[in-house]
Design a protein around this motif. Structure first.
Motif, short mmCIF file in Angstrom:
data_model
loop_
_atom_site.label_atom_id
_atom_site.label_comp_id
_atom_site.label_asym_id
_atom_site.label_seq_id
_atom_site.Cartn_x
_atom_site.Cartn_y
_atom_site.Cartn_z
N GLY A 100 14.49 7.05 -5.06
CA GLY A 100 13.83 7.34 -6.49
C GLY A 100 12.78 8.25 -6.06
N LYS A 101 12.75 9.44 -6.84
CA LYS A 101 11.60 10.47 -6.78
C LYS A 101 10.34 9.82 -7.37
CE LYS A 101 11.32 15.17 -7.14
NZ LYS A 101 11.81 16.73 -7.73
N GLU A 102 10.49 8.71 -8.43
CA GLU A 102 9.20 8.40 -8.85
C GLU A 102 8.65 7.29 -7.98
OE1 GLU A 102 12.55 5.92 -9.87
OE2 GLU A 102 12.33 8.03 -10.01
N ASN A 103 9.44 6.69 -7.25
CA ASN A 103 8.93 5.89 -6.17
C ASN A 103 8.26 6.75 -5.17
OD1 ASN A 103 9.79 3.50 -7.52
ND2 ASN A 103 11.98 3.72 -6.34
N ILE A 104 8.76 7.50 -4.48
CA ILE A 104 8.27 8.31 -3.57
C ILE A 104 6.83 8.88 -4.08
CG2 ILE A 104 8.36 10.40 -2.20
CD1 ILE A 104 11.39 10.15 -2.41
N ALA A 105 6.81 9.50 -5.51
CA ALA A 105 5.53 10.07 -5.80
C ALA A 105 4.40 9.02 -5.79
CB ALA A 105 5.86 10.55 -7.05
N ALA A 106 4.83 7.75 -6.33
CA ALA A 106 3.98 6.61 -6.38
C ALA A 106 3.35 6.24 -5.14
CB ALA A 106 4.38 5.37 -7.27
N HIS A 107 4.18 6.19 -4.06
CA HIS A 107 3.65 5.95 -2.98
C HIS A 107 2.88 6.85 -2.28
CE1 HIS A 107 3.85 4.57 1.22
NE2 HIS A 107 4.21 5.72 1.75
N GLU A 108 3.13 8.19 -2.47
CA GLU A 108 2.25 9.16 -1.76
C GLU A 108 0.84 9.07 -2.63
OE1 GLU A 108 5.91 12.24 -0.54
OE2 GLU A 108 4.74 12.48 -2.60
N MET B 200 -4.46 -4.39 1.81
CA MET B 200 -3.40 -4.87 1.18
C MET B 200 -2.23 -4.03 0.84
SD MET B 200 -3.40 -7.86 -1.70
CE MET B 200 -3.63 -6.88 -3.21
N GLN B 201 -1.01 -4.24 0.96
CA GLN B 201 -0.01 -3.38 0.48
C GLN B 201 0.21 -3.23 -1.01
OE1 GLN B 201 3.45 -4.25 2.63
NE2 GLN B 201 3.36 -2.68 4.04
N SER B 202 0.39 -2.28 -1.54
CA SER B 202 0.57 -2.01 -2.85
C SER B 202 2.16 -2.54 -3.10
CB SER B 202 0.47 -0.60 -3.30
OG SER B 202 1.60 0.28 -3.01
N ALA B 203 2.43 -2.66 -4.63
CA ALA B 203 3.74 -2.90 -5.17
C ALA B 203 4.72 -1.98 -4.69
CB ALA B 203 3.69 -3.48 -6.48
N ILE B 204 4.22 -0.74 -4.72
CA ILE B 204 5.36 0.23 -4.60
C ILE B 204 5.92 0.29 -2.94
CG2 ILE B 204 3.79 2.20 -4.14
CD1 ILE B 204 7.01 2.51 -6.05
N GLU B 205 4.94 -0.10 -2.09
CA GLU B 205 5.29 -0.20 -0.39
C GLU B 205 6.23 -1.13 -0.53
OE1 GLU B 205 1.88 1.13 2.35
OE2 GLU B 205 1.10 -0.09 0.96
N ASN B 206 5.93 -2.30 -1.08
CA ASN B 206 6.99 -3.37 -1.06
C ASN B 206 8.28 -2.93 -1.49
OD1 ASN B 206 5.28 -5.03 0.16
ND2 ASN B 206 4.27 -5.79 -1.99
N THR B 207 8.47 -2.33 -2.66
CA THR B 207 9.68 -1.78 -3.24
C THR B 207 10.23 -0.78 -2.29
OG1 THR B 207 8.59 -1.95 -5.41
CG2 THR B 207 10.67 -0.44 -5.45
N LEU B 208 9.84 -0.04 -1.70
CA LEU B 208 10.48 1.01 -0.86
C LEU B 208 10.71 0.66 0.72
CD1 LEU B 208 8.70 4.56 -1.90
CD2 LEU B 208 11.02 3.86 -2.29
N ASP B 209 10.24 -0.39 1.14
CA ASP B 209 10.37 -0.97 2.60
C ASP B 209 10.05 0.37 3.37
OD1 ASP B 209 10.87 -2.02 4.91
OD2 ASP B 209 12.95 -2.67 4.40
N PHE C 202 0.96 13.83 2.64
CA PHE C 202 1.52 12.81 2.71
C PHE C 202 3.17 13.02 2.41
CE2 PHE C 202 -2.97 11.42 1.79
CZ PHE C 202 -3.28 11.30 3.07
N ALA C 203 4.00 12.09 3.01
CA ALA C 203 5.37 11.93 2.72
C ALA C 203 5.66 10.30 2.65
CB ALA C 203 6.12 12.70 3.82
N VAL C 204 6.97 10.09 2.08
CA VAL C 204 7.17 8.83 1.86
C VAL C 204 7.21 8.18 3.08
CG1 VAL C 204 9.67 9.41 2.56
CG2 VAL C 204 9.23 7.58 0.73
N TYR C 205 7.37 8.38 4.39
CA TYR C 205 7.11 7.67 5.48
C TYR C 205 5.81 7.41 6.06
CZ TYR C 205 7.99 12.70 7.05
OH TYR C 205 7.55 13.90 7.25
N ASN C 206 4.82 8.05 5.32
CA ASN C 206 3.43 7.75 5.90
C ASN C 206 2.94 6.46 5.39
OD1 ASN C 206 3.01 11.34 5.65
ND2 ASN C 206 2.82 10.08 7.48
N THR C 207 1.87 5.91 6.21
CA THR C 207 1.41 4.48 5.85
C THR C 207 0.00 4.59 5.75
OG1 THR C 207 1.18 3.79 8.24
CG2 THR C 207 3.24 3.41 7.00
N LYS C 208 -0.63 3.55 5.23
CA LYS C 208 -2.20 3.40 5.24
C LYS C 208 -2.54 3.09 6.65
CE LYS C 208 -2.51 1.68 0.45
NZ LYS C 208 -2.96 0.53 -0.50
#
Length: 412
Positions: A303-311, A1-10, A388-394
């Motif tokens: 948003g740097k905080e969004n990138i960090a949370a996703h990673e 299941m995707q996290s909230a941050i993934e939905n935020t960042l698309d 990992f970077a912002v464009y990587n996925t589960k």
């Protein structure tokens, strides 16, 4: 299941900004997990480079024609952008270099040669990249300084109690990494800086791995120097930054001689330019400096905080999944980490792991990661590292786990 941050960042939309990801390697869709070495570049950064070369390529500062003035304005706009990114007090405190390594060498060869001498002690840590070891060894050999090393515990964290024991009135310089490139450990650099200042030492922080993951504020840290490279924050290669406190930079001699770093030259005497140009001899890497402003804007837009949370979400997921593989041991279990995970597997050389993963289209880094003393600390020759970077996925993490199962099936 995707996290909230993934939905935020698309993430799927973000991936479309990175054309290099849209390819196959050995017949498989590319999975790029070598971001700690360099991350990929988004289209806005690529377009910034081409706009410069197509529209206003010219040498800077010295020309009075239209293109030169346009290029100079773009170059200096990047300096202001970096000043804001670091929250530096003065724009003159931002020196453009060719990367983190260049920045460390600049400090070692200027501040070090001017202010450090026989018997003075320099402290680094066990987890340093070679770029933050070798320049200080060279300086110690030349100037008679003494190099001391902060040890690391079994989790890959600095032992601060031992650091405090190393500090004394003989300590003149401390140079440590903000984030370990091989383990992902986030070091308590504010505490390290404050303790060093308590004995009158000057501090340099290697921010190569921290710059794209952590919020940075050099004034709040009170660090004397901070260095990083653009290519690890979605910017171009061959471009870096040295931040230094203005009063310290003013006291340092120039690093290289040539154009732009001078005010006046005669055969009898040369007078040097003001900051920051005193340290920027010759024609700089103009296009890449111009493009770094776009890279910073791109990160700010996400948003740097969004990138960090996703990673971090990816790191947690990868840690859970890899921990289930029998015979796999994660090296570096610090409480505070960025999206870097390194491991060894029983009976399998890390290089073999990398080759077999590459056959499946998965790009990882293998070896000692320019941290041979750290590898020796853990009694290994190297690791396999995914970063990992912002464009990587589960889904890509799942492919990595499947790939590692195939490695084990082939090698054991």
């Amino acid at each position: 299941m995707q996290s909230a941050i993934e939905n935020t960042l698309d993430i799927e939309q973000i991936r479309r900004d990175f054309p290099v990801l849209d390819q196959t390697v050995n017949g498989r869709p590319l999975v790029y997990f070598d971001n700690a070495a360099t991350n990929q570049k988004p289209l806005p950064v690529i377009h910034a480079l081409t706009r410069y070369y197509e529209g206003y390529n010219a040498n800077i500062h010295r020309g009075i024609h239209h293109l030169a003035e346009q290029a100079t304005a773009a170059f200096e706009a990047s300096r202001r952008a970096v000043q804001s990114f670091l929250n530096a007090k003065h724009w003159e405190e931002i020196i453009f270099t060719y990367g983190t390594t260049d920045g460390i060498n600049l400090v070692a060869q200027t501040y070090g040669r001017r202010f450090l001498g026989k018997g003075d002690e320099i402290i680094i840590s066990t987890m340093e990249h070679h770029s933050n070891i070798v320049p200080w060894q060279m300086l110690c050999e030349e100037r008679g300084c003494i190099l001391k090393v902060i040890p690391v515990d079994d989790n890959g964290e600095l032992i601060l109690e031992e650091y405090e024991k190393l500090l004394s009135e003989r300590t003149k310089f401390v140079s440590v990494v903000h984030v370990s490139n091989s383990l992902g450990t986030i070091n308590p650099v504010k505490t390290i800086i404050d303790l060093a200042h308590g004995v009158g030492a000057v501090v340099l922080i290697d921010g190569a791995q921290a710059s794209s993951h952590l919020e940075l504020d050099v004034q709040a840290l009170d660090t004397d120097f901070y260095v990083f490279s653009a290519h690890k924050l979605y910017g171009p290669t061959g471009m870096g930054v040295l931040y230094g406190k203005k009063e310290i930079l003013d006291a340092m001699p120039p690093y290289r001689g040539g154009g732009e770093m001078i005010k006046e030259v005669t055969f009898e005497k040369t007078t040097y330019n003001d900051l920051p140009y005193k340290f920027e001899a010759g024609t700089p890497n103009i296009a890449d400096v111009v493009a770094v402003k776009t890279a910073l804007e791109y990160m700010a837009g996400l948003g740097k905080e969004n990138i960090a949370a996703h990673e971090h979400d990816l790191l947690q997921y990868a840690t859970e999944q890899l921990s289930e593989l029998e015979g796999l041991r994660i090296i570096g279990q610090a409480k505070h980490k960025i999206g870097v995970i390194s491991w060894v597997m029983d009976g399998i050389h890390h290089q073999d792991t990398g080759v077999i993963l590459d056959q499946q289209g998965i790009a990882v880094r293998t070896g000692h990661h320019c941290c041979q003393p750290l590898m020796q600390r853990f009694g290994i020759t190297g690791t396999t590292r995914a970063s990992f970077a912002v464009y990587n996925t589960k889904d890509e993490v799942d492919r990595l786990v499947t790939g590692l199962r195939r490695v084990q099936k082939m090698m054991l």
